[in-house]
Design an enzyme around this catalytic site. Structure first.
Site, PDB file in Angstrom:
ATOM      1  N   ASP A 141      -4.683  -6.875   6.381  1.00  0.00           N
ATOM      2  CA  ASP A 141      -6.059  -6.006   5.641  1.00  0.00           C
ATOM      3  C   ASP A 141      -7.180  -7.109   5.677  1.00  0.00           C
ATOM      4  O   ASP A 141      -8.025  -7.069   6.068  1.00  0.00           O
ATOM      5  CB  ASP A 141      -5.769  -5.086   4.547  1.00  0.00           C
ATOM      6  CG  ASP A 141      -6.703  -4.300   4.278  1.00  0.00           C
ATOM      7  OD1 ASP A 141      -7.879  -4.265   5.261  1.00  0.00           O
ATOM      8  OD2 ASP A 141      -6.634  -3.743   3.351  1.00  0.00           O
ATOM      9  N   LYS A 198       4.063 -15.214   2.559  1.00  0.00           N
ATOM     10  CA  LYS A 198       3.909 -16.115   1.330  1.00  0.00           C
ATOM     11  C   LYS A 198       5.293 -16.430   0.763  1.00  0.00           C
ATOM     12  O   LYS A 198       5.728 -16.057  -0.229  1.00  0.00           O
ATOM     13  CB  LYS A 198       3.049 -15.222   0.226  1.00  0.00           C
ATOM     14  CG  LYS A 198       2.670 -15.956  -0.971  1.00  0.00           C
ATOM     15  CD  LYS A 198       1.694 -17.048  -0.897  1.00  0.00           C
ATOM     16  CE  LYS A 198       1.287 -17.689  -2.159  1.00  0.00           C
ATOM     17  NZ  LYS A 198       0.233 -18.979  -2.044  1.00  0.00           N
ATOM     18  N   ASP A 244      -2.540 -18.179   2.229  1.00  0.00           N
ATOM     19  CA  ASP A 244      -3.730 -18.926   1.761  1.00  0.00           C
ATOM     20  C   ASP A 244      -4.179 -19.818   2.842  1.00  0.00           C
ATOM     21  O   ASP A 244      -5.372 -20.096   2.908  1.00  0.00           O
ATOM     22  CB  ASP A 244      -3.401 -19.582   0.503  1.00  0.00           C
ATOM     23  CG  ASP A 244      -1.792 -20.060   0.174  1.00  0.00           C
ATOM     24  OD1 ASP A 244      -1.136 -19.836   1.175  1.00  0.00           O
ATOM     25  OD2 ASP A 244      -1.651 -20.409  -0.809  1.00  0.00           O
ATOM     26  N   ASP A 302     -10.136  -8.494   8.372  1.00  0.00           N
ATOM     27  CA  ASP A 302     -11.816  -8.416   8.157  1.00  0.00           C
ATOM     28  C   ASP A 302     -12.282  -9.960   7.942  1.00  0.00           C
ATOM     29  O   ASP A 302     -13.539 -10.075   8.428  1.00  0.00           O
ATOM     30  CB  ASP A 302     -11.809  -7.989   6.613  1.00  0.00           C
ATOM     31  CG  ASP A 302     -11.966  -6.311   6.869  1.00  0.00           C
ATOM     32  OD1 ASP A 302     -11.677  -5.622   7.811  1.00  0.00           O
ATOM     33  OD2 ASP A 302     -12.392  -5.656   5.490  1.00  0.00           O
ATOM     34  N   TYR A 340       0.761  -1.249  -0.106  1.00  0.00           N
ATOM     35  CA  TYR A 340       0.119  -0.059   0.174  1.00  0.00           C
ATOM     36  C   TYR A 340       0.870   1.478   0.102  1.00  0.00           C
ATOM     37  O   TYR A 340       0.419   2.381  -0.218  1.00  0.00           O
ATOM     38  CB  TYR A 340      -0.926   0.113   1.230  1.00  0.00           C
ATOM     39  CG  TYR A 340      -1.821  -1.117   1.261  1.00  0.00           C
ATOM     40  CD1 TYR A 340      -2.139  -1.828   0.092  1.00  0.00           C
ATOM     41  CD2 TYR A 340      -2.551  -1.248   2.495  1.00  0.00           C
ATOM     42  CE1 TYR A 340      -3.075  -3.144   0.148  1.00  0.00           C
ATOM     43  CE2 TYR A 340      -3.703  -2.500   2.505  1.00  0.00           C
ATOM     44  CZ  TYR A 340      -3.716  -3.244   1.242  1.00  0.00           C
ATOM     45  OH  TYR A 340      -4.659  -4.295   1.496  1.00  0.00           O
TER      46      TYR A 340
END
Ligand code: NAD
Length: 362
Positions: free
Chosen positions: A251, A195, A227, A255, A146
């Protein structure tokens, strides 16, 4: 202990829920003999109306001078409020982004805790919700994808967009240290999510987290690919204690974790910098649709205040008392409208606050 707290009531339901959080903090301070000093500052729409900008330099200076900041929420109805006719850098949310940057808040903490009393709202299978879960998601907040360089170009008539994901070892180390410190206050387990089978930034993340882990022999470290973590959160959330991860993974995972608790009005959050300073706020927004009706659920803000006591002031006992009061009030069957279920007693925002104060003071 003397605690200097800057409060940002904000917009919408913000002032209502912050009033109740202050009442709860005052009750805890009375019980344990602490001295609380509040300074209120404006941010968001309230500051646009009063000062013509979403956050003033003076407000930032007041926030910096405090030991911690407790916030309600900011913003209005994004379709109808005149605040959203302003250029993006003058809108309510620009104030929050500026505050986070000015305070160098690089760690975001979002607990996902399932109250057994609210199990019916959990969308997971019953055997999973009965087991319960208590997870702290720690997300790096100021680096990664980001904040990397980005561009959109046309090459040989083809549109192409590039985003870059960069972390240096210092950025990783400082959040890893926070993660292990917080695991020491909890069940002593860190799941570092990356990852590393694909990304260089994740391979560096993993190495630095392992280096930090060497200083915490009592904390168990495991690594998990993002994942797999997304799947495990719905398959077996009870396995997690602290989930430590970079900005974009955090992020998405935070959620997901908040959704499996099923109730947005219950979820606190904290953003911390290198010191003990933190900004504490509910995970939900300013709910302009119910503002001023005295029906908002103040519990997410009350629990944010408990996090403030625990992480900025090391007042774990006082934080425990607030969390126990929340549990007791739920067990006694009191619910605000957002978490109401048949057979329970519906109460408003101020009544919920008063019930919590009563439990803390008895
Ligand atoms: P929201 O979280 O404010 O509301 C979503 C829904 O949940 C609404 O129906 C609302 O009534 C309900 N709700 C939220 N909190 C509740 C509570 N404590 N008790 C009972 N019901 C509750 O999200 P939104 O409607 O998308 O956003 C409204 C405004 O809030 C926007 O301006 C948005 O930008 C802003 N916002 C601010 C923050 C923040 O201050 N950090 C975070 C998210 C959204």
């Amino acid at each position: 202990m003397r605690l200097n707290i800057t409060c940002i009531p904000g917009d919408g339901i913000g002032p209502e829920i912050v009033t109740q959080a202050k009442a709860v903090l005052n009750a805890v301070a009375d019980r344990f003999g602490h001295e609380l000093h509040y300074t209120d500052i404006l941010m968001g729409g309230a500051s646009i109306d009063a000062c013509g900008e979403p956050l003033t330099d003076d407000a930032i200076a007041q926030a910096k001078a405090a030991d911690a900041v407790l916030m309600g929420s900011i913003g209005g109805n994004t379709s109808t409020s005149p605040w959203y006719q302003l250029p993006p850098d003058k809108r309510p949310e620009a104030g929050l982004l500026r505050l986070r940057k000015s305070l160098n808040l690089f760690t975001n903490l979002r607990p996902a805790f399932l109250y057994q009393e609210l199990r019916a709202a959990c969308p997971l299978k019953e055997e999973i919700s009965v087991a319960g879960f208590d997870i702290m998601i720690m997300r790096e907040l100021t680096g990664g994808l980001y904040f990397g360089e980005r561009k959109t170009v046309v090459e040989n008539g083809v549109r192409k967009a590039v985003d870059t994901l960069t972390y240096d070892e210092n950025e990783i180390r400082r959040i890893a240290v926070k993660g292990f410190d917080i695991a020491c206050k909890r069940k002593g387990k860190v799941t570092s999510v990356d990852k590393a089978n694909v990304l260089d930034s994740s391979r560096l993340w993993r190495k630095v987290v392992e280096e930090v882990a060497a200083d915490y022999p009592d904390v168990t470290l495991e690594h998990m690919l993002v994942d797999n973590c997304a799947m495990q959160l719905v398959k077996n959330p009870a396995q997690f204690d602290v989930i430590l991860t970079e900005n974009m993974f955090g992020d998405i995972l935070s959620d997901e974790a908040s959704m499996v608790t099923g109730s947005i009005g219950m979820l606190p959050s904290a953003s911390l910098n290198e010191t003990k300073f933190g900004l504490y706020e509910p995970s939900h927004g300013s709910a302009p649709d119910i503002a001023g009706l005295d029906i908002a659920n103040p519990i997410a803000t009350v629990l944010s205040a408990a996090m403030m006591l625990r992480y900025s002031f090391d007042l774990d006992r006082e934080a425990d008392v607030i969390e126990t009061a929340v549990q007791t009030v739920l067990r006694d069957g009191y619910r605000t409208v957002d978490i109401m279920s048949p057979g329970c007693t519906q109460v408003g925002c101020s009544e919920m606050g008063a019930l919590l104060v009563k439990r803390i003071s008895e």
